[in-house]
Motif scaffolding. Sequence first.
Motif, PDB file in Angstrom:
ATOM      1  N   SER A 113      41.641  42.248  49.316  1.00 23.53           N
ATOM      2  CA  SER A 113      42.510  42.997  50.084  1.00 23.53           C
ATOM      3  C   SER A 113      43.347  44.197  49.206  1.00 23.53           C
ATOM      4  O   SER A 113      43.353  45.093  49.957  1.00 23.53           O
ATOM      5  CB  SER A 113      43.581  42.026  50.477  1.00 23.53           C
TER       6      SER A 113
ATOM      7  N   ASP B 221      42.122  32.358  45.971  1.00 24.17           N
ATOM      8  CA  ASP B 221      43.297  33.127  46.408  1.00 24.17           C
ATOM      9  C   ASP B 221      43.394  34.292  45.848  1.00 24.17           C
ATOM     10  O   ASP B 221      43.805  35.451  46.402  1.00 24.17           O
ATOM     11  CB  ASP B 221      44.371  32.217  46.410  1.00 24.17           C
TER      12      ASP B 221
ATOM     13  N   ASP C 105      40.617  36.601  47.083  1.00 28.64           N
ATOM     14  CA  ASP C 105      40.991  37.179  48.136  1.00 28.64           C
ATOM     15  C   ASP C 105      42.079  38.344  48.039  1.00 28.64           C
ATOM     16  O   ASP C 105      41.978  39.281  48.974  1.00 28.64           O
ATOM     17  CB  ASP C 105      41.473  36.137  49.352  1.00 28.64           C
TER      18      ASP C 105
END
Length: 338
Positions: free
Chosen positions: A75, A68, A71
Amino acid sequence: MKFTSVLSDVVGSTGRAILEALIAGERDPERLADLARGKARNKIPALIEALEGEFTTHHAFMVRHYLDEIDRLNSTIALFDSRIATLLAEREQDLNNLDTIPGIGRLAAEVIIAETGGDMAQFASAQHLASWIGVCPGQNESAGVSRSGRTRPGNSNIKRPLGTAAMAAIRDKTSYLAAFFRRISARRCGQRALVAVMHKIAIAIWHVLHDKTAYRDLGADYFAKRDPERAMRRMIKEANSLGLTVRFDRSQLSDLRGSLYFRVRPTTSSCIRWGRGRPLCLIRPGVGAKASGIGLAGHLPPGGIPAGLAENCFLIVRSVYEATAGVPVHGCRDAQRQ
């Protein structure tokens, strides 16, 4: 488990699929290895062996947290990339021109525009830009004696990508920067030659941004064309080291008129008798070119000329002829007896 010894990218498509399956509760090594994609499927037996081991619920919790986090960072990077692209929309042409410089990619071009502003009017010359970046030669002189000087700190944000660009540029053996690196490293050292290449790239950056034009490579044969006599001396020295002598003169044969001419003769007594060997190379000017009265001929010893020497002879002679006559040259590079 230690499947990192099999997969080079743990968070790639194959690694990510295996990690997601482990988090979901899958523990069978064969089923996990069957998730491999692309070329990783060739490593299925090694993956099965690497996936043998213990994977607890705590491991699953930590892996989920790290995935996570990856990610989230990806982003964030994509968000900033989008913002940078918006701010540099007006500099798209400058970015494309910088991208033509060997070793300079899109990211390095964006860093250069961000640090310099893209306006070269604030730098009086290319040397001023190189000095500001910190890749100009150091100055250390005392009592009229010049000593080795260190480069100034300069702008480290540009100096770092310039170093990476220089290391990438010298990998192309057909480029001017690679030839310049070999020329400097032969008498200095690799690190000093790399800084010299960085200085060349900085000068190219100034001209590209100042003239609003793309980079034009001078080619690996630039130095041979600039000083043909020096190229001849270098070729003669290399031939002498192999026990051969090379002599350049003008051909008196009418059928070779208009071609560059050289003869190769042995210096050792064991190679005196050659007989009537075949030509080493035969180079003629392009069709319609003005004949210069220069021709090329050569003879092979019984064992033939080493390919490296023949290649150098051809490239240097071709460069010398094109530099002096201004016409293209064609020829055969075969160094062995037909």
